[in-house]
Design an enzyme around this catalytic site. Structure first.
Site, PDB file in Angstrom:
ATOM      1  N   HIS A   1       0.058  -4.843   0.924  1.00 27.57           N
ATOM      2  CA  HIS A   1       1.173  -4.446   1.291  1.00 27.57           C
ATOM      3  C   HIS A   1       1.334  -3.518   2.323  1.00 27.57           C
ATOM      4  O   HIS A   1       0.844  -2.614   2.710  1.00 27.57           O
ATOM      5  CB  HIS A   1       2.111  -3.675   0.009  1.00 27.57           C
ATOM      6  CG  HIS A   1       1.768  -2.479   0.123  1.00 27.57           C
ATOM      7  ND1 HIS A   1       1.490  -1.378   0.126  1.00 27.57           N
ATOM      8  CD2 HIS A   1       0.293  -2.375  -1.377  1.00 27.57           C
ATOM      9  CE1 HIS A   1       1.539  -0.484  -0.553  1.00 27.57           C
ATOM     10  NE2 HIS A   1       0.628  -0.818  -1.278  1.00 27.57           N
TER      11      HIS A   1
ATOM     12  N   ASP B   1       4.381  -1.281   3.673  1.00 29.86           N
ATOM     13  CA  ASP B   1       4.558  -0.262   3.039  1.00 29.86           C
ATOM     14  C   ASP B   1       3.324   0.832   2.600  1.00 29.86           C
ATOM     15  O   ASP B   1       3.095   0.396   2.221  1.00 29.86           O
ATOM     16  CB  ASP B   1       5.804  -0.993   2.426  1.00 29.86           C
ATOM     17  CG  ASP B   1       5.484  -0.905   0.880  1.00 29.86           C
ATOM     18  OD1 ASP B   1       5.529  -1.953   1.541  1.00 29.86           O
ATOM     19  OD2 ASP B   1       6.392  -0.470  -0.059  1.00 29.86           O
TER      20      ASP B   1
ATOM     21  N   ASP C   1      -3.722   3.806   0.000  1.00 29.20           N
ATOM     22  CA  ASP C   1      -2.801   2.841  -0.183  1.00 29.20           C
ATOM     23  C   ASP C   1      -1.780   2.280   0.704  1.00 29.20           C
ATOM     24  O   ASP C   1      -0.754   2.312   0.629  1.00 29.20           O
ATOM     25  CB  ASP C   1      -2.076   3.871  -1.476  1.00 29.20           C
ATOM     26  CG  ASP C   1      -1.065   2.591  -2.189  1.00 29.20           C
ATOM     27  OD1 ASP C   1      -1.448   1.550  -1.919  1.00 29.20           O
ATOM     28  OD2 ASP C   1      -0.154   3.520  -2.845  1.00 29.20           O
TER      29      ASP C   1
ATOM     30  N   GLU D   1       6.047  -3.104  -1.482  1.00 24.30           N
ATOM     31  CA  GLU D   1       5.654  -3.061  -2.365  1.00 24.30           C
ATOM     32  C   GLU D   1       5.928  -2.117  -3.060  1.00 24.30           C
ATOM     33  O   GLU D   1       5.819  -1.794  -4.734  1.00 24.30           O
ATOM     34  CB  GLU D   1       4.506  -3.565  -2.250  1.00 24.30           C
ATOM     35  CG  GLU D   1       3.481  -3.357  -3.741  1.00 24.30           C
ATOM     36  CD  GLU D   1       2.659  -2.315  -3.965  1.00 24.30           C
ATOM     37  OE1 GLU D   1       2.355  -2.274  -5.502  1.00 24.30           O
ATOM     38  OE2 GLU D   1       2.996  -1.166  -3.688  1.00 24.30           O
ATOM     39  N   GLU D   2       5.993  -0.620  -2.230  1.00 27.44           N
ATOM     40  CA  GLU D   2       6.210   0.938  -3.249  1.00 27.44           C
ATOM     41  C   GLU D   2       8.308   0.436  -3.882  1.00 27.44           C
ATOM     42  O   GLU D   2       7.914   1.660  -4.570  1.00 27.44           O
ATOM     43  CB  GLU D   2       6.088   1.584  -2.365  1.00 27.44           C
ATOM     44  CG  GLU D   2       5.303   2.132  -1.575  1.00 27.44           C
ATOM     45  CD  GLU D   2       3.949   2.065  -2.619  1.00 27.44           C
ATOM     46  OE1 GLU D   2       4.327   2.488  -3.282  1.00 27.44           O
ATOM     47  OE2 GLU D   2       2.436   2.600  -2.080  1.00 27.44           O
TER      48      GLU D   2
ATOM     49  N   GLU E   1      -5.544  -3.914  -3.264  1.00 24.43           N
ATOM     50  CA  GLU E   1      -5.505  -1.875  -4.061  1.00 24.43           C
ATOM     51  C   GLU E   1      -6.591  -1.060  -4.154  1.00 24.43           C
ATOM     52  O   GLU E   1      -7.783  -1.492  -4.224  1.00 24.43           O
ATOM     53  CB  GLU E   1      -4.741  -2.627  -5.247  1.00 24.43           C
ATOM     54  CG  GLU E   1      -2.995  -2.876  -4.360  1.00 24.43           C
ATOM     55  CD  GLU E   1      -2.199  -1.672  -4.236  1.00 24.43           C
ATOM     56  OE1 GLU E   1      -2.656   0.058  -4.212  1.00 24.43           O
ATOM     57  OE2 GLU E   1      -1.084  -2.002  -4.864  1.00 24.43           O
TER      58      GLU E   1
ATOM     59  N   HIS F   1      -0.474   8.483  -2.659  1.00 20.73           N
ATOM     60  CA  HIS F   1       0.411   9.112  -2.742  1.00 20.73           C
ATOM     61  C   HIS F   1       0.268  10.622  -2.330  1.00 20.73           C
ATOM     62  O   HIS F   1       1.071  11.154  -2.360  1.00 20.73           O
ATOM     63  CB  HIS F   1       1.420   8.993  -3.755  1.00 20.73           C
ATOM     64  CG  HIS F   1       1.659   7.688  -3.719  1.00 20.73           C
ATOM     65  ND1 HIS F   1       2.629   6.669  -4.597  1.00 20.73           N
ATOM     66  CD2 HIS F   1       1.099   5.728  -3.706  1.00 20.73           C
ATOM     67  CE1 HIS F   1       2.513   5.846  -4.506  1.00 20.73           C
ATOM     68  NE2 HIS F   1       2.089   5.130  -3.794  1.00 20.73           N
TER      69      HIS F   1
END
Length: 379
Positions: free
Chosen positions: A71, A73, A104, A138-139, A164, A351
């Site tokens: 992803h 984003d 991520d 995705e998030e 991932e 994150h």
């Protein structure tokens, strides 16, 4: 493509700010990169400023179709002042590239793409197809993976590799995910006469207590040997608008992570049971709003794709993943394909403040992905 070029490409992508939006610029960057090396790429718009990217390379003969995905984003960087280095500068210090989205998962996605470019540029014979599915959103919601799934991009594949962060493991299974809100409606009153009102915060408190008890009872009865237990976490609460007034509305947000033994339907049923029992009293009301309802992903532990990964990383262990991925959407088709999550970085760093990826680890995964492509497609 030399070492410095590969590093520069990742830095360029990290410097594009795409926190739950703006992914089209990332997609266009990758598209231009792929096309510079003779690989056609297709932008698939989703909404203003947001677009998925699809590209393929084809071998000399028909064969397996390996989808590779990540992803574009990232989550919000938060307070930039708390970072040691600017979160979108992609600075390198002591062998680490710092920035939001490094782990991520822009390092993994970029590594997948460069491995495709290098396989194409090598003119080395191979069979089958490598299909890139780069997604947005995705998030939050995974709706863009749903768009690609509905368009049929996973209906004919034989395998899927999602990049991932997994260090030092790989994952063939991950938990399901439910994101939800519980909205409480009470009645406003002056705080000196609370009996004249209905406190929406207390309605939410009652829901929390009832739900916790029911979840504890349900999870005691079932446990998944690979994924562990179903979890439910209340993550946000907002209620009231003045300190001397009884709050008439409160919103509780939460995220449940599910396993097959206590699945999404069971958890949503628990929420509804608690809500119904509270609403039956006639003192205010609760309503459930499901924001995301993704099932668990369940790949085979002994697939050809697993074998190809172990050939390049024999020390990697298969572990269940508590986090959800786009795989929950991509695998929800009438097609039984190999499924593995394997990528650079540690999910524990995702994150976080000072998120970073090792330069050497990123470069190593480019080589690993290239070897996996060759092994999987040619066996």
């Amino acid at each position: 493509m030399d070492r410095q070029e590969k590093i520069r490409i990742l830095q360029d992508v990290i410097q594009i700010q795409s926190p739950n939006g703006n992914e089209e610029i990332v997609a266009l960057y990758y598209k231009n990169l792929l096309e510079a090396y003779g690989i056609d790429a297709r932008i698939i718009p989703y909404s203003d400023g947001r677009a998925n990217l699809v590209a393929e390379i084809h071998g000399q003969d028909q064969g397996k179709i390996l989808a590779v995905s990540g992803h574009m984003d990232v989550v919000d960087a938060g307070n930039a002042d708390l970072w040691d280095f600017p979160p979108y500068a992609a600075e390198i210090h002591d062998g680490l590239i710092y920035g939001r989205g490094t782990t991520d998962m822009k390092a993994g996605l970029t590594a997948l793409i460069i491995a495709m470019i290098e396989l194409k540029a090598s003119d080395e014979p191979f069979k089958g197809t490598v299909r890139l599915l780069a997604t947005v959103g995705e998030e939050v919601g995974m709706m863009r993976a749903e768009q690609l799934t509905q368009m049929g991009f996973t209906q004919d594949i034989t395998g899927m590799l999602i990049a991932e962060p997994t260090k030092p493991f790989y994952h063939t299974k991950h938990k399901g995910s439910i994101q939800y809100q519980v909205i409480a409606h009470g009645r406003a009153a002056h705080s000196s006469t609370p009996d004249k009102g209905i406190n929406a915060i207390l309605l939410i408190n009652e829901f929390i207590n009832k739900t916790n008890a029911k979840m504890a009872a349900a999870t005691k009865l079932a446990y998944n040997d690979t994924l562990g237990a179903t979890l439910n976490v209340f993550t946000m609460i907002a209620g009231g608008n003045q300190i001397n007034s009884v709050p008439e509305a409160t919103i509780l947000s939460g995220n449940a992570r599910t396993v097959p033994e206590v699945g999404n339907d069971v958890v949503i049923g628990i929420f509804n049971e608690a809500i119904d029992s509270i609403n039956a009293k006639g003192q205010g009301s609760l309503a459930l709003n499901i924001l995301q309802n993704n099932q668990f992903a369940d790949g085979a532990n002994d697939s050809d794709l697993v074998a190809s990964i172990l050939a390049v990383d024999p020390d990697a262990e298969n572990r269940g993943l508590s986090a959800a991925t786009d795989g929950a959407i991509f695998t929800d088709v009438d097609n039984d394909f190999d499924f593995v999550i394997y990528g650079p970085g540690d999910m524990a760093d995702a994150h976080t403040i000072n998120e970073a990826i090792g330069v050497d680890e990123y470069l190593e995964f480019i080589a690993r992905y290239g070897a996996i492509y060759r092994s999987y497609l040619n066996e």
